[in-house]
Design an enzyme around this catalytic site. Structure first.
Site, PDB file in Angstrom:
ATOM      1  N   GLU A  59       0.850  -1.201   0.000  1.00  0.00           N
ATOM      2  CA  GLU A  59       0.000   0.000   0.000  1.00  0.00           C
ATOM      3  C   GLU A  59       0.874   1.236   0.000  1.00  0.00           C
ATOM      4  OE1 GLU A  59      -2.121  -0.483   3.673  1.00  0.00           O
ATOM      5  OE2 GLU A  59      -3.038  -2.353   2.983  1.00  0.00           O
ATOM      6  N   LYS A  74       2.387   4.572   1.414  1.00  0.00           N
ATOM      7  CA  LYS A  74       2.542   5.072   2.776  1.00  0.00           C
ATOM      8  C   LYS A  74       2.215   6.557   2.748  1.00  0.00           C
ATOM      9  CE  LYS A  74       5.677   5.092   6.687  1.00  0.00           C
ATOM     10  NZ  LYS A  74       5.593   6.500   6.984  1.00  0.00           N
ATOM     11  N   ASP A  78       1.571  10.271   3.780  1.00  0.00           N
ATOM     12  CA  ASP A  78       2.275  11.122   4.739  1.00  0.00           C
ATOM     13  C   ASP A  78       1.277  12.081   5.384  1.00  0.00           C
ATOM     14  OD1 ASP A  78       4.348  12.021   6.179  1.00  0.00           O
ATOM     15  OD2 ASP A  78       5.272  13.201   4.589  1.00  0.00           O
ATOM     16  N   TYR A  83      -7.053   1.920   6.556  1.00  0.00           N
ATOM     17  CA  TYR A  83      -6.364   0.705   6.116  1.00  0.00           C
ATOM     18  C   TYR A  83      -6.264  -0.402   7.156  1.00  0.00           C
ATOM     19  CZ  TYR A  83      -2.734   3.494   8.364  1.00  0.00           C
ATOM     20  OH  TYR A  83      -2.049   4.285   9.234  1.00  0.00           O
ATOM     21  N   LYS A 113      10.984   3.159   2.367  1.00  0.00           N
ATOM     22  CA  LYS A 113      10.972   4.619   2.214  1.00  0.00           C
ATOM     23  C   LYS A 113      11.665   5.014   0.925  1.00  0.00           C
ATOM     24  CE  LYS A 113       9.828   6.499   6.361  1.00  0.00           C
ATOM     25  NZ  LYS A 113      10.055   7.782   6.775  1.00  0.00           N
ATOM     26  N   CYS A 173       9.807  48.722  -3.100  1.00  0.00           N
ATOM     27  CA  CYS A 173       9.265  47.667  -3.965  1.00  0.00           C
ATOM     28  C   CYS A 173      10.250  47.390  -5.103  1.00  0.00           C
ATOM     29  CB  CYS A 173       7.917  48.121  -4.516  1.00  0.00           C
ATOM     30  SG  CYS A 173       7.312  47.089  -5.847  1.00  0.00           S
ATOM     31  N   CYS A 221       8.397  48.948  -8.524  1.00  0.00           N
ATOM     32  CA  CYS A 221       8.124  50.377  -8.720  1.00  0.00           C
ATOM     33  C   CYS A 221       9.013  51.268  -7.854  1.00  0.00           C
ATOM     34  CB  CYS A 221       6.661  50.681  -8.450  1.00  0.00           C
ATOM     35  SG  CYS A 221       6.252  50.548  -6.696  1.00  0.00           S
ATOM     36  N   CYS A 231       3.825  46.408  -0.906  1.00  0.00           N
ATOM     37  CA  CYS A 231       3.992  47.592  -1.730  1.00  0.00           C
ATOM     38  C   CYS A 231       2.598  48.197  -1.794  1.00  0.00           C
ATOM     39  CB  CYS A 231       4.449  47.221  -3.135  1.00  0.00           C
ATOM     40  SG  CYS A 231       4.286  48.602  -4.271  1.00  0.00           S
ATOM     41  N   CYS A 246       1.658  50.606  -8.938  1.00  0.00           N
ATOM     42  CA  CYS A 246       2.798  49.706  -9.189  1.00  0.00           C
ATOM     43  C   CYS A 246       2.421  48.757 -10.334  1.00  0.00           C
ATOM     44  CB  CYS A 246       3.124  48.919  -7.923  1.00  0.00           C
ATOM     45  SG  CYS A 246       4.347  47.629  -8.192  1.00  0.00           S
TER      46      CYS A 246
HETATM   47  S1  IVH Z   1       0.264   0.258   8.692  1.00  0.00           S
HETATM   48  C1  IVH Z   1       1.042  -2.300  11.984  1.00  0.00           C
HETATM   49  N1  IVH Z   1      -0.389   1.310   6.404  1.00  0.00           N
HETATM   50  O1  IVH Z   1       2.960   5.211   8.440  1.00  0.00           O
HETATM   51  C2  IVH Z   1       0.438  -1.234  11.233  1.00  0.00           C
HETATM   52  N2  IVH Z   1       0.674   2.689   8.008  1.00  0.00           N
HETATM   53  O2  IVH Z   1       5.091   4.190  11.075  1.00  0.00           O
HETATM   54  C3  IVH Z   1       1.283  -0.039  11.117  1.00  0.00           C
HETATM   55  N3  IVH Z   1       0.961   5.009   7.297  1.00  0.00           N
HETATM   56  O3  IVH Z   1       2.346   6.343  11.469  1.00  0.00           O
HETATM   57  C4  IVH Z   1       0.781   0.978  10.202  1.00  0.00           C
HETATM   58  N4  IVH Z   1       0.053   4.784   5.322  1.00  0.00           N
HETATM   59  O4  IVH Z   1       0.374   6.490  10.166  1.00  0.00           O
HETATM   60  C5  IVH Z   1       0.172   1.534   7.607  1.00  0.00           C
HETATM   61  N5  IVH Z   1      -1.042   2.121   4.329  1.00  0.00           N
HETATM   62  C6  IVH Z   1      -0.499   2.330   5.537  1.00  0.00           C
HETATM   63  C7  IVH Z   1       0.001   3.586   5.922  1.00  0.00           C
HETATM   64  C8  IVH Z   1       0.583   3.723   7.177  1.00  0.00           C
HETATM   65  C9  IVH Z   1       0.630   5.623   6.159  1.00  0.00           C
HETATM   66  C10 IVH Z   1       1.655   5.660   8.415  1.00  0.00           C
HETATM   67  C11 IVH Z   1       1.088   5.376   9.746  1.00  0.00           C
HETATM   68  C12 IVH Z   1       2.273   5.239  10.656  1.00  0.00           C
HETATM   69  C13 IVH Z   1       3.431   5.287   9.732  1.00  0.00           C
HETATM   70  C14 IVH Z   1       4.324   4.087   9.966  1.00  0.00           C
END
Ligand code: IVH
Length: 671
Positions: free
Chosen positions: A113, A115, A117, A228, A315, A409, A412, A427, A432
């Site tokens: 999936e 991740k 942010d 999720y 990551k 500015c 101008c 300004c 201007c």
């Molecule tokens: S699973 C055991 N799935 O990533 C389950 N985390 O440290 C652990 N995050 O703070 C999390 N998307 O907020 C999972 N599809 C996803 C995610 C996800 C974002 C974040 C989550 C956590 C950090 C992992």
């Protein structure tokens, strides 16, 4: 102290400090990548020397404790974190590690999936109703933010959304709340125009929004959500992650894309696809999450610290790089606001060459002590405009020069001004050219006077050729003059004149928006036209009058009054009136038509209200015809008091104003 314990102590202290900046202040000093490296080093040392682990080590919990001001909620199960991998080799090593712990791993499937942010949130449903929600907090206890979460439109308040299933008696799910990049940029654009501080990135904005004590402020940030995980629940819960996603989807939750993979090679392919798609997404992802599909196996593998062994985050390579700051340039916006930007030695970030980046505002440069010539850290993520995070202080040679904001500015050359309480410099020269171009562009834009076909090219031509000196001049453009412009044939000139003529019929709200007063966008303009029948009436309004309108605070009220007070703007208004561009409000001003129960009464609010927020109470009083002001004076008729009233109470009593409680007000209004 041994060098090892010294390093441990140093790492722990650094991590604690950065945790605080990140989770509590929402103002990180270092990038996620740098943070992760500190954390990884600490974890590694602790793993090698388990005897050094202390219960207060940052590895022993995820995130920061809940802040003051929120109720605490204990999570039904720990809200776990994830271990990180930075390369495909790390992923292979992970799989090898866990294969040794359980023979079933060799045959295991995975899900992959994105991740996201954002912020982890925990949502509680009882008999199908959303009853409670919390932040992750320290993974055991979070902050109760139910009201704030309710403002997220993607969050189902009732499940299942369809009616084919019965509601589960109890279901607790976990998801990620975040702010789409396009909404983040739109929000910053508005803040910048209003001369307010802009946000650094979508994640901090979302964090700030979710932790507002007043949920009406959360509602102004269009957060969204993807769910999720099932944390806890009654009935038959799905035995795999694949089925969990299907289950959540069936109940009406928004879920992330989840790809089912049977081998690590497939997993790596999906990681690659996400890395490529990353830049096209309207939300930030910082990696992908790989989970062992089978929950039973995942659970058997157990947990290290707060990280389940059977899942890992891959990551993406950092989108933070360092490069040299060659120069600081200054842009002039429509409202005259000056915005600094960084001119950088070109550098590649995630495959794109970057040579300019945002510096937010002059305070930011000052706070971060960014100097011309500095090596700076620059971040680019998703489609967000690249921004400077801060200087690399260790790389200084002594040749760097501190930056002083310009006193005039850059376009101008007229002196710039600072408005008390705002971070921006302006300004204020209405003539201007930089401002005039942006002003005119805004005046004719779709949400304003909507002069069809008058794009930025034509706007620039008209200003640069001296045919237009203010926005009202478009109503006196002559055909002959247009025909002399480059690229203007008869048809183009006629079409433009026709479009300008058609714009004379636009509503008062559009005209008010078009004027481009700081802080007055479509919503505020619409509110103003509810109270003022035309621009003559609006130009007479005082700061106090304006502040009685819900949603208009002192900054906007002052900006409006200042705008109308400027002679140059008065001239624009006179020209508009002359040209017949003088619409009347479509709704007659309410106060004049239907009598309201609190007409003519002035209220002041003090103390903490228990039945509504102050903002709601103010809006309610106003809807009943009352005027609500900020301080007690001889004109105050009523003081509405909540808990722990301040000095206003004594002053009101001294001045003979009537003091009423929320209950009394309710009775008074219903009576
Ligand atoms: S699973 C055991 N799935 O990533 C389950 N985390 O440290 C652990 N995050 O703070 C999390 N998307 O907020 C999972 N599809 C996803 C995610 C996800 C974002 C974040 C989550 C956590 C950090 C992992």
């Amino acid at each position: 102290m041994s060098p090892l314990s010294q390093r441990l102590e140093e790492l722990r202290q650094k991590i604690r400090r950065h945790n605080y900046r990140y989770y509590v202040l929402n103002d990180p000093l270092i990038s996620d990548y740098e943070y992760d490296q500190l954390y990884a080093e600490l974890r590694e040392i602790e793993e090698e020397h388990p005897e050094t682990v202390t219960p207060d080590s940052p590895t022993q919990r995820a995130g920061a404790p809940p802040a003051e001001g929120f109720q605490k909620i204990e999570h039904p199960a720990p809200i776990l974190s994830l271990q990180n991998a930075y390369s495909y080799t790390d992923l292979e090593a992970w799989l090898e590690r866990i294969s040794k712990l359980d023979a079933r791993v060799a045959e295991a499937d995975f899900t992959v999936e994105p991740k996201l942010d954002g912020l982890s949130v925990v949502l509680h449903y009882e008999n199908g109703l959303f009853v409670r929600g919390a932040t992750r907090g320290d993974s055991e206890v979070g902050e109760e933010i139910t009201q704030n979460l309710r403002t997220i439109k993607a969050l189902p308040l009732r499940i299942p959304v369809g009616d084919s299933l019965g509601p589960p008696q109890r279901l607790v799910v976990r998801g990620e709340a975040f702010l789409p990049i396009s909404d983040f940029e739109e929000l910053n654009r508005r803040l910048e125009e209003a001369g307010e501080k802009t946000y650094v990135n979508p994640r901090n904005t979302a964090a700030g929004a979710l932790r507002q004590l007043d949920s009406t402020l959360t509602a102004q940030r269009p957060l969204t959500l993807l769910v999720y995980q099932i944390v806890d629940g009654t009935g038959d819960l799905p035995p795999t992650q694949r089925e969990t996603i299907a289950y959540l989807r069936e109940y009406g939750f928004p879920t992330p894309e989840s790809v089912f993979c049977q081998t690590l090679d497939e997993v790596i392919e999906v990681c690659q696809t996400w890395a490529e798609r990353r830049d096209q997404l309207d939300y930030e992802i910082d990696g992908v999450v790989i989970k062992i599909n089978d929950h039973d196996l995942l659970n058997t593998l157990g947990i290290v610290g707060k990280d389940p062994r059977g899942a890992i985050a891959y990551k993406f390579p950092a989108q933070v790089v360092t490069t040299q700051l060659w120069e600081i340039g200054v842009n002039v916006g429509r409202t005259g606001v000056l915005t600094p930007y960084a001119v950088l030695k070109p550098v590649k970030i995630g495959g794109v060459t970057v040579s300019q980046a945002t510096l937010h505002n002059f305070d930011f440069i000052d706070e971060k002590d960014i100097r011309v010539g500095d090596r700076v850290r620059v971040k680019r993520a998703g489609d967000v405009i690249p921004y400077v995070i801060g200087p690399v202080e260790g790389a200084r040679t002594g040749a760097e020069r501190p930056f002083t904001p310009p006193e005039t500015c850059p376009v101008c050359e007229q002196p710039v001004e600072h408005i008390e309480g705002e971070v921006a410099w302006y300004c204020v020269n209405a003539a201007c050219p930089a401002q005039l171009i942006r002003n005119l562009e805004h005046f004719v834009s779709r949400g304003a006077m909507d002069v069809v076909g008058m794009g930025i090219k034509i706007v620039e031509q008209l200003v640069q050729e001296g045919l237009v000196h203010d926005v009202a001049d478009i109503y006196s453009l002559e055909r002959e003059a247009l025909l002399e412009l480059e690229g203007f044939a008869a048809k183009k000139a006629d079409n433009l004149l026709e479009a300008i003529e058609a714009s004379k019929d636009r509503s008062l709200a559009r005209l008010v928006t078009a004027l481009g007063v700081r802080g007055v966008g479509e919503a505020v303009a619409a509110d103003l036209t509810q109270h003022y029948p035309d621009l003559d009436a609006l130009s007479q309004a005082t700061v106090d009058d304006l502040q009685t309108i819900g949603g208009i605070g002192p900054n906007i009220a002052h900006a409006i009054v200042d705008w109308f007070a400027r002679p140059a703007n008065q001239r624009v208004l006179a020209k508009l009136k002359n040209a017949g561009v003088w619409p009347k409000a479509e709704h007659p001003a309410r106060a004049e038509s239907i009598p309201q129960p609190l007409d003519g009464l002035t209220f002041v609010i003090t103390g903490k209200l228990t039945q509504s927020t102050r903002r709601e109470a103010k809006a309610h009083l106003e809807s009943l015809g009352a005027k609500v002001t900020g301080s007690v004076s001889g004109n105050t008729d009523y003081l509405l008091v909540g808990e722990n009233p301040g000095s206003k109470l004594k002053k009101a009593q001294d001045l003979g104003a009537r003091v009423i409680s929320e209950d009394e007000l309710r009775q008074m209004v219903s009576g």
